[in-house]
Write a protein that holds these residues in place. Structure first.
Motif, short mmCIF file in Angstrom:
data_model
loop_
_atom_site.label_atom_id
_atom_site.label_comp_id
_atom_site.label_asym_id
_atom_site.label_seq_id
_atom_site.Cartn_x
_atom_site.Cartn_y
_atom_site.Cartn_z
N PRO A 41 39.59 17.25 44.90
CA PRO A 41 39.68 18.04 46.62
C PRO A 41 37.92 18.99 46.24
CG PRO A 41 39.57 18.48 43.98
CD PRO A 41 39.85 17.05 43.97
N GLU A 42 38.40 19.66 47.03
CA GLU A 42 37.02 20.41 47.95
C GLU A 42 36.37 20.62 46.43
OE1 GLU A 42 35.46 23.18 51.11
OE2 GLU A 42 37.39 22.46 51.85
N MET A 43 35.02 20.60 46.09
CA MET A 43 33.62 22.02 45.45
C MET A 43 33.21 22.77 46.48
SD MET A 43 32.30 20.02 42.69
CE MET A 43 31.12 19.49 44.42
N GLN A 44 33.60 23.88 45.69
CA GLN A 44 32.51 24.71 46.06
C GLN A 44 31.30 25.22 45.12
OE1 GLN A 44 34.56 28.97 46.55
NE2 GLN A 44 36.36 27.86 47.84
N ARG A 45 30.31 25.19 45.51
CA ARG A 45 29.01 25.91 44.19
C ARG A 45 28.70 26.43 45.00
NH1 ARG A 45 25.47 22.14 42.77
NH2 ARG A 45 26.44 20.82 43.72
N LEU A 46 28.47 27.80 43.38
CA LEU A 46 28.59 29.60 43.62
C LEU A 46 26.62 29.30 43.46
CD1 LEU A 46 30.79 29.99 40.93
CD2 LEU A 46 31.43 30.82 43.14
N PRO A 47 26.69 30.71 44.85
CA PRO A 47 25.21 30.87 44.13
C PRO A 47 24.29 30.55 42.61
CG PRO A 47 26.20 32.77 45.29
CD PRO A 47 26.95 31.82 44.82
N ASN A 48 24.91 30.84 41.73
CA ASN A 48 24.08 30.45 40.84
C ASN A 48 24.24 28.65 40.80
OD1 ASN A 48 26.71 29.46 39.62
ND2 ASN A 48 26.62 31.31 37.91
#
Length: 68
Positions: A41-48
């Protein structure tokens, strides 16, 4: 005078990678292998820098696994 209330759709929950790994019962290495092959599944990287996967994407992925 009655006020019209509108219900907002709940925001799609973002799950930490560790929770997803536990739910799928896989290791981090397996997840990254799947991701490199375009299977995870697609992953998102947060600004931190932390990684998150949306509940909607995880549920869709699990449904695909059940139908396969």
């Amino acid at each position: 005078m009655a006020r019209a209330t509108t219900r907002r759709q709940p925001a799609d929950e973002l799950l930490p990678l560790e929770a997803v790994l536990t739910e799928l019962s896989i290791t981090r290495a397996t997840y990254y292998r799947w991701r490199n092959r375009g299977y995870a599944p697609e992953m998102q990287r947060l600004p931190n820098g932390r990684l998150r996967i949306s509940r909607r994407a995880l549920d869709a992925f699990k449904n695909e696994l059940e139908t396969a």
